[in-house]
Design a protein around this motif. Structure first.
Motif, PDB file in Angstrom:
ATOM      1  N   PRO A  54       0.019   3.386  -3.439  1.00 57.06           N
ATOM      2  CA  PRO A  54      -0.803   4.040  -2.315  1.00 57.06           C
ATOM      3  C   PRO A  54      -3.005   3.889  -2.926  1.00 57.06           C
ATOM      4  CG  PRO A  54       0.336   5.614  -3.557  1.00 57.06           C
ATOM      5  CD  PRO A  54       0.485   4.876  -4.044  1.00 57.06           C
ATOM      6  N   ASP A  55      -3.047   4.554  -4.098  1.00 59.62           N
ATOM      7  CA  ASP A  55      -3.833   4.873  -4.536  1.00 59.62           C
ATOM      8  C   ASP A  55      -4.890   3.013  -4.546  1.00 59.62           C
ATOM      9  OD1 ASP A  55      -3.685   7.209  -4.302  1.00 59.62           O
ATOM     10  OD2 ASP A  55      -2.970   7.415  -6.225  1.00 59.62           O
ATOM     11  N   GLU A  56      -4.508   2.296  -5.447  1.00 57.29           N
ATOM     12  CA  GLU A  56      -5.500   1.762  -6.173  1.00 57.29           C
ATOM     13  C   GLU A  56      -4.787   0.178  -6.029  1.00 57.29           C
ATOM     14  OE1 GLU A  56      -8.289   0.460  -9.865  1.00 57.29           O
ATOM     15  OE2 GLU A  56      -6.383   1.703 -10.573  1.00 57.29           O
ATOM     16  N   ARG A  96      -9.061   0.351  -3.614  1.00 56.18           N
ATOM     17  CA  ARG A  96      -9.143   1.480  -3.447  1.00 56.18           C
ATOM     18  C   ARG A  96      -8.672   2.234  -1.892  1.00 56.18           C
ATOM     19  NH1 ARG A  96     -13.120   3.107  -7.670  1.00 56.18           N
ATOM     20  NH2 ARG A  96     -12.905   1.066  -9.755  1.00 56.18           N
ATOM     21  N   ARG A  97      -8.055   3.511  -2.024  1.00 55.94           N
ATOM     22  CA  ARG A  97      -8.066   4.581  -1.105  1.00 55.94           C
ATOM     23  C   ARG A  97      -9.390   4.555  -0.913  1.00 55.94           C
ATOM     24  NH1 ARG A  97      -4.403   9.739  -0.690  1.00 55.94           N
ATOM     25  NH2 ARG A  97      -5.301   8.516  -2.810  1.00 55.94           N
ATOM     26  N   ARG A 147       0.691  -1.721  -0.124  1.00 59.03           N
ATOM     27  CA  ARG A 147      -0.015  -0.052   0.122  1.00 59.03           C
ATOM     28  C   ARG A 147       1.094   1.518   0.267  1.00 59.03           C
ATOM     29  NH1 ARG A 147      -4.372  -3.031   3.362  1.00 59.03           N
ATOM     30  NH2 ARG A 147      -5.574  -3.236   1.793  1.00 59.03           N
TER      31      ARG A 147
END
Length: 153
Positions: free
Chosen positions: A104-106, A148-149, A100
């Motif tokens: 960090p986003d997906e 997803r974040r 992550r």
């Protein structure tokens, strides 16, 4: 007990990484340990790295406790394998936290449908099931997941 350090893998470790990969896979009881399987994983490791894998290891003071393969351009967590003697010690969660940080986003991943322990764990970790597809190379049905974040996080 301190958790192993996650760091980039070195080429001189590839054979040991393949062995840990095999032991972890065999621990799912979906395959048997064999020289042929180990040879296939060694070859695949090099092929996947050439194809864009970023390969990391969980290093426990010189012992490879796990391996993590990411394909950053496609946000894919391709492999997360923990050596059987390290399973149940939160190392998988530590590897996922590292993933992550890198993505960090997906994050996308695939998991063998018969590996219920793994896909249930990913669901508990916030991954959403997307679809199932047969992998014609392995014959396994793969469950596809996406994380997803959270908005505003």
């Amino acid at each position: 007990m301190t958790l192993p350090t996650i760091r980039a893998a070195r080429p001189d470790e590839y054979d040991e990484i393949a062995r840990v990969w095999m032991e972890s896979w065999v621990s799912t009881q979906l395959s048997r340990s064999s020289d042929g399987l180990l040879s296939d994983l060694r070859a695949r490791l090099r092929r996947e790295i050439d194809g864009g894998w970023s390969l990391f290891v969980a290093d426990d003071h010189g012992t490879i406790a796990g391996m993590l393969a990411l394909h950053l351009p496609t946000c894919l967590l391709d492999q997360l394998m923990v050596a059987p003697v390290y399973q149940g010690r939160s190392l998988g969660r530590e590897c996922l936290a590292f993933t992550r940080q890198q993505l960090p986003d997906e994050i996308w991943l695939k998991c063998v449908r018969e590996n219920e322990k793994a896909w249930r764990w990913y669901e508990r970790e916030g991954f959403a099931f997307e679809k199932e597809e047969l992998n014609p190379q392995t014959g396994f049905t793969m469950k596809h997941y996406r994380w997803r974040r959270a908005q505003g996080a």
